[in-house]
Scaffold this active site. Structure first.
Site, PDB file in Angstrom:
ATOM      1  N   GLU A 117       5.649  18.780  34.358  1.00  0.00           N
ATOM      2  CA  GLU A 117       5.368  19.701  35.456  1.00  0.00           C
ATOM      3  C   GLU A 117       5.871  19.059  36.742  1.00  0.00           C
ATOM      4  O   GLU A 117       5.769  17.853  36.937  1.00  0.00           O
ATOM      5  CB  GLU A 117       3.868  19.984  35.548  1.00  0.00           C
ATOM      6  CG  GLU A 117       3.420  20.979  34.490  1.00  0.00           C
ATOM      7  CD  GLU A 117       1.932  21.268  34.519  1.00  0.00           C
ATOM      8  OE1 GLU A 117       1.301  21.163  35.578  1.00  0.00           O
ATOM      9  OE2 GLU A 117       1.393  21.595  33.438  1.00  0.00           O
ATOM     10  N   LYS A 173      -6.002  15.894  26.821  1.00  0.00           N
ATOM     11  CA  LYS A 173      -6.273  16.689  25.612  1.00  0.00           C
ATOM     12  C   LYS A 173      -5.475  16.173  24.415  1.00  0.00           C
ATOM     13  O   LYS A 173      -5.969  16.178  23.292  1.00  0.00           O
ATOM     14  CB  LYS A 173      -6.016  18.173  25.874  1.00  0.00           C
ATOM     15  CG  LYS A 173      -4.622  18.671  25.569  1.00  0.00           C
ATOM     16  CD  LYS A 173      -4.549  20.188  25.592  1.00  0.00           C
ATOM     17  CE  LYS A 173      -3.127  20.670  25.707  1.00  0.00           C
ATOM     18  NZ  LYS A 173      -2.199  20.286  24.655  1.00  0.00           N
ATOM     19  N   VAL A 209       4.923  26.063  30.392  1.00  0.00           N
ATOM     20  CA  VAL A 209       5.973  25.849  29.393  1.00  0.00           C
ATOM     21  C   VAL A 209       6.713  27.147  29.072  1.00  0.00           C
ATOM     22  O   VAL A 209       7.944  27.200  29.100  1.00  0.00           O
ATOM     23  CB  VAL A 209       5.366  25.241  28.102  1.00  0.00           C
ATOM     24  CG1 VAL A 209       6.363  25.268  26.956  1.00  0.00           C
ATOM     25  CG2 VAL A 209       4.926  23.812  28.370  1.00  0.00           C
ATOM     26  N   LEU A 237       8.878  18.699  28.718  1.00  0.00           N
ATOM     27  CA  LEU A 237       9.093  18.846  30.163  1.00  0.00           C
ATOM     28  C   LEU A 237       7.906  18.304  30.948  1.00  0.00           C
ATOM     29  O   LEU A 237       6.779  18.272  30.451  1.00  0.00           O
ATOM     30  CB  LEU A 237       9.359  20.309  30.535  1.00  0.00           C
ATOM     31  CG  LEU A 237       8.291  21.382  30.299  1.00  0.00           C
ATOM     32  CD1 LEU A 237       7.181  21.327  31.313  1.00  0.00           C
ATOM     33  CD2 LEU A 237       8.953  22.744  30.324  1.00  0.00           C
ATOM     34  N   PHE A 271       5.902   4.844  34.533  1.00  0.00           N
ATOM     35  CA  PHE A 271       4.510   4.902  34.055  1.00  0.00           C
ATOM     36  C   PHE A 271       3.795   3.568  34.155  1.00  0.00           C
ATOM     37  O   PHE A 271       2.921   3.256  33.360  1.00  0.00           O
ATOM     38  CB  PHE A 271       4.450   5.456  32.619  1.00  0.00           C
ATOM     39  CG  PHE A 271       4.460   6.952  32.611  1.00  0.00           C
ATOM     40  CD1 PHE A 271       5.623   7.645  32.815  1.00  0.00           C
ATOM     41  CD2 PHE A 271       3.288   7.666  32.437  1.00  0.00           C
ATOM     42  CE1 PHE A 271       5.635   9.026  32.877  1.00  0.00           C
ATOM     43  CE2 PHE A 271       3.292   9.045  32.488  1.00  0.00           C
ATOM     44  CZ  PHE A 271       4.472   9.723  32.702  1.00  0.00           C
ATOM     45  N   ALA A 324      -0.414   1.687  38.801  1.00  0.00           N
ATOM     46  CA  ALA A 324      -1.874   1.736  38.639  1.00  0.00           C
ATOM     47  C   ALA A 324      -2.435   2.821  39.552  1.00  0.00           C
ATOM     48  O   ALA A 324      -1.816   3.199  40.542  1.00  0.00           O
ATOM     49  CB  ALA A 324      -2.463   0.384  39.004  1.00  0.00           C
ATOM     50  N   CYS A 381      -2.213  17.916  29.753  1.00  0.00           N
ATOM     51  CA  CYS A 381      -1.658  17.398  28.492  1.00  0.00           C
ATOM     52  C   CYS A 381      -2.237  16.055  28.046  1.00  0.00           C
ATOM     53  O   CYS A 381      -2.798  15.964  26.953  1.00  0.00           O
ATOM     54  CB  CYS A 381      -0.150  17.302  28.602  1.00  0.00           C
ATOM     55  SG  CYS A 381       0.624  18.921  28.674  1.00  0.00           S
TER      56      CYS A 381
HETATM   57  P1  NAD Z   1      -0.685  27.568  30.192  1.00  0.00           P
HETATM   58  O1  NAD Z   1      -2.143  27.666  30.066  1.00  0.00           O
HETATM   59  O2  NAD Z   1      -0.046  27.294  31.515  1.00  0.00           O
HETATM   60  O3  NAD Z   1      -0.030  28.928  29.664  1.00  0.00           O
HETATM   61  C1  NAD Z   1      -0.418  29.595  28.511  1.00  0.00           C
HETATM   62  C2  NAD Z   1      -0.133  31.090  28.699  1.00  0.00           C
HETATM   63  O4  NAD Z   1      -0.419  31.745  27.464  1.00  0.00           O
HETATM   64  C3  NAD Z   1      -1.012  31.745  29.775  1.00  0.00           C
HETATM   65  O5  NAD Z   1      -0.195  32.471  30.663  1.00  0.00           O
HETATM   66  C4  NAD Z   1      -1.916  32.673  28.962  1.00  0.00           C
HETATM   67  O6  NAD Z   1      -2.263  33.867  29.672  1.00  0.00           O
HETATM   68  C5  NAD Z   1      -1.056  32.972  27.757  1.00  0.00           C
HETATM   69  N1  NAD Z   1      -1.803  33.414  26.581  1.00  0.00           N
HETATM   70  C6  NAD Z   1      -2.979  32.970  26.102  1.00  0.00           C
HETATM   71  N2  NAD Z   1      -3.306  33.626  24.966  1.00  0.00           N
HETATM   72  C7  NAD Z   1      -2.311  34.512  24.733  1.00  0.00           C
HETATM   73  C8  NAD Z   1      -2.067  35.465  23.708  1.00  0.00           C
HETATM   74  N3  NAD Z   1      -2.919  35.633  22.703  1.00  0.00           N
HETATM   75  N4  NAD Z   1      -0.930  36.209  23.789  1.00  0.00           N
HETATM   76  C9  NAD Z   1      -0.065  36.037  24.815  1.00  0.00           C
HETATM   77  N5  NAD Z   1      -0.239  35.144  25.805  1.00  0.00           N
HETATM   78  C10 NAD Z   1      -1.343  34.389  25.766  1.00  0.00           C
HETATM   79  O7  NAD Z   1      -0.217  26.500  29.134  1.00  0.00           O
HETATM   80  P2  NAD Z   1       1.024  25.490  29.229  1.00  0.00           P
HETATM   81  O8  NAD Z   1       0.732  24.390  30.173  1.00  0.00           O
HETATM   82  O9  NAD Z   1       2.285  26.285  29.383  1.00  0.00           O
HETATM   83  O10 NAD Z   1       0.974  24.863  27.769  1.00  0.00           O
HETATM   84  C11 NAD Z   1       1.334  25.587  26.610  1.00  0.00           C
HETATM   85  C12 NAD Z   1       1.485  24.611  25.456  1.00  0.00           C
HETATM   86  O11 NAD Z   1       2.554  23.696  25.748  1.00  0.00           O
HETATM   87  C13 NAD Z   1       0.249  23.741  25.218  1.00  0.00           C
HETATM   88  O12 NAD Z   1       0.135  23.478  23.860  1.00  0.00           O
HETATM   89  C14 NAD Z   1       0.598  22.454  25.948  1.00  0.00           C
HETATM   90  O13 NAD Z   1      -0.070  21.346  25.400  1.00  0.00           O
HETATM   91  C15 NAD Z   1       2.080  22.350  25.705  1.00  0.00           C
HETATM   92  N6  NAD Z   1       2.806  21.583  26.716  1.00  0.00           N
HETATM   93  C16 NAD Z   1       2.488  21.701  28.045  1.00  0.00           C
HETATM   94  C17 NAD Z   1       3.215  20.986  28.976  1.00  0.00           C
HETATM   95  C18 NAD Z   1       2.884  21.070  30.444  1.00  0.00           C
HETATM   96  O14 NAD Z   1       3.386  20.223  31.190  1.00  0.00           O
HETATM   97  N7  NAD Z   1       2.097  22.032  30.885  1.00  0.00           N
HETATM   98  C19 NAD Z   1       4.274  20.143  28.579  1.00  0.00           C
HETATM   99  C20 NAD Z   1       4.579  20.083  27.232  1.00  0.00           C
HETATM  100  C21 NAD Z   1       3.840  20.803  26.301  1.00  0.00           C
END
Ligand code: NAD
Length: 441
Positions: free
Chosen positions: A154, A265, A12, A152, A251, A254, A262
């Site tokens: 992935e 969790k 994200v 978004l 969606f 099957a 996501c």
């Molecule tokens: P991710 O694990 O890919 O990325 C998180 C990043 O944060 C990592 O690069 C990590 O090194 C960094 N990080 C961790 N602790 C840190 C700190 N203290 N300071 C700085 N950087 C730090 O996670 P993601 O998939 O990008 O998801 C992030 C959030 O967005 C989550 O809450 C997720 O639920 C939400 N989200 C994800 C998606 C998806 O498709 N992946 C879509 C919508 C929402």
């Protein structure tokens, strides 16, 4: 142009930072992972996301985007600070907010002028207020916290961010809202894309969206399981209900259950929120259970087909990522299914176009799990092919080449990739989800 810091450069955060820089904002991306930051500083995109690399290189070259491990550097001159930090499930299913709260605490003393702190992570209702409290403890300047959940997908992340179907902003401050409108102005094509609300509702919106989609998947999986028992074909049912706009075509496929970082969790976190609030959310409770059972169904089919003879069988596995067009394997069905197959005594030769490095790291080297250089290579000499991810390159295989490579013409398809006519014409044994089994003549 808005000066922006994005904290967290995962799927994200990096996409957010790169896309915001691409439309002209000045962006700093901060991440705690020094190795990842070094790779990005050297011009490398640390994740696989279609279309990201090109824009990343471009904004880096133009110095619209910089990457650092140092949170303090630049925060003072930022108008907006996005938090795109992980919120993984805790042992009790609640969202682990430690990264968000730790960064919030660090931010207070770093602020030197008004800034908008944007929560982009998926967080439980009430987190915005908690973030504001943490920042306020050490704040030297005025600030506002807004909730801006991300929708978004992935694999389609850049396209989704550049052309959002909606941008949800939860805020109780007109001043913060004006700044957010400036940030998103380049992405807004029609006024109704911008959905404004209070912070708590914005936080709930993200959980409602993901849980609803997970529920759609699980509902169709249950229809599939029932279809197997009563002799119906879930794909026909899907085509029969999808055109109804109240239901929608997406969606409804099957398969072996939802995965990814996501849905599992977020469903669990909503379940936890309901529990904390004293609400018996019956639908959510059964959603978790239905998905767990669905992930096991393909293994059960394979175990039933072979009986004890499964021991020593070589299975080719196509697909490891939780969905196509990503290298992400978090909560991917493959991570449970492969160990289950190995535990039954089979060996596995796996192939995925993008997720093999991550999977190798996850399992380490194990004797009975190997990785192949191509889909056909994985199939070479295998007793059966097991399909776990619906990558495009698996959709139209040359069935005669596949037959030549496989030791036996047997496919267990967890994603219903093929029209039943194809394996029938190629004289395969073909078992999928919620559809009649095709048997060789
Ligand atoms: P991710 O694990 O890919 O990325 C998180 C990043 O944060 C990592 O690069 C990590 O090194 C960094 N990080 C961790 N602790 C840190 C700190 N203290 N300071 C700085 N950087 C730090 O996670 P993601 O998939 O990008 O998801 C992030 C959030 O967005 C989550 O809450 C997720 O639920 C939400 N989200 C994800 C998606 C998806 O498709 N992946 C879509 C919508 C929402």
């Amino acid at each position: 142009m808005v000066k922006i810091t994005v904290v967290g450069t995962g799927y994200v955060g990096l996409v957010t930072g790169v896309c915001l820089a691409h439309v002209g904002h000045q962006v700093r991306c901060v991440d705690i992972d020094a190795a990842k930051v070094a790779r990005m500083q050297a011009g490398e995109v640390p994740i696989y996301e279609p279309g990201l690399e090109e824009i990343f290189q471009d904004v880096l070259r133009q110095k619209k985007l910089t990457v650092t491990t140092d949170l303090s550097e630049g925060v003072a001159s930022s108008d907006v600070i996005f938090l795109a930090l992980p919120t993984p499930p805790g042992a009790d299913g609640s969202a682990d907010l430690s990264a968000i709260l730790a960064v919030s605490k660090q931010l207070g003393p770093l602020l030197e002028r008004y800034a908008v702190i944007v929560d982009k992570s998926t967080v439980p209702v009430g987190t915005g207020e908690e973030v504001a409290r943490r920042i306020a403890e050490g704040a030297k300047a005025e600030f506002a916290v807004v909730s801006n959940p991300e929708f978004l997908r992935e694999g389609l992340a850049v396209q989704d961010f550049m052309h959002p179907d909606r941008i949800v902003i939860g805020s109780d401050s007109d001043k913060a809202l004006a700044v957010m409108k400036e940030v998103y102005e380049p992405f807004i094509e029609t006024p109704d894309q911008l959905v404004l609300m209070d912070i708590r509702s914005a936080e709930m919106t993200k959980y409602a969206a993901n849980s609803f989609l997970a529920m759609k998947v699980s509902f169709m999986n249950e229809i599939a399981n029932l279809s197997e028992l009563v002799g119906a074909n879930v794909d026909a049912v899907r085509l029969g209900i999808g055109p109804d706009p109240r239901i929608g075509r997406q969606f409804l496929r099957a398969g072996i259950g939802y995965g990814g970082s996501c849905f599992p969790k977020d469903v669990q976190a909503l379940q936890y929120t309901a529990h904390q609030a004293g609400y018996d959310f019956k639908l959510i409770n059964s959603l978790v259970r239905v998905n767990e059972l669905q992930q096991r169904r393909l293994v059960e089919k394979i175990a039933k087909y072979y009986g004890d003879a499964i021991k020593g069988k070589k299975l080719a596995v196509w697909g490891l990522a939780f969905k196509p067009d990503t290298d992400d394997i978090r909560e991917a069905p493959a991570l449970d299914i492969i160990p289950d197959l190995l535990a039954l005594g089979a060996s596995v030769a796996a192939y995925d176009p993008e997720a093999m490095d991550n999977t190798r790291r996850h399992f380490g080297e194990t004797g009975n799990l190997s990785f192949a250089s191509s889909a056909l290579e994985a199939a070479r000499g295998a007793d059966a092919l097991v399909i776990l991810t619906e990558w495009e390159e698996f959709r139209a295989p040359d069935f005669s080449a596949l037959r030549d490579h496989l030791g036996q013409p047997v496919i267990f398809d967890g994603r219903n990739l093929y029209d039943l006519e194809l394996p029938r014409q190629a004289d395969f044994y073909y078992e999928s989800i919620g559809r009649p089994v095709v048997k060789p003549s």
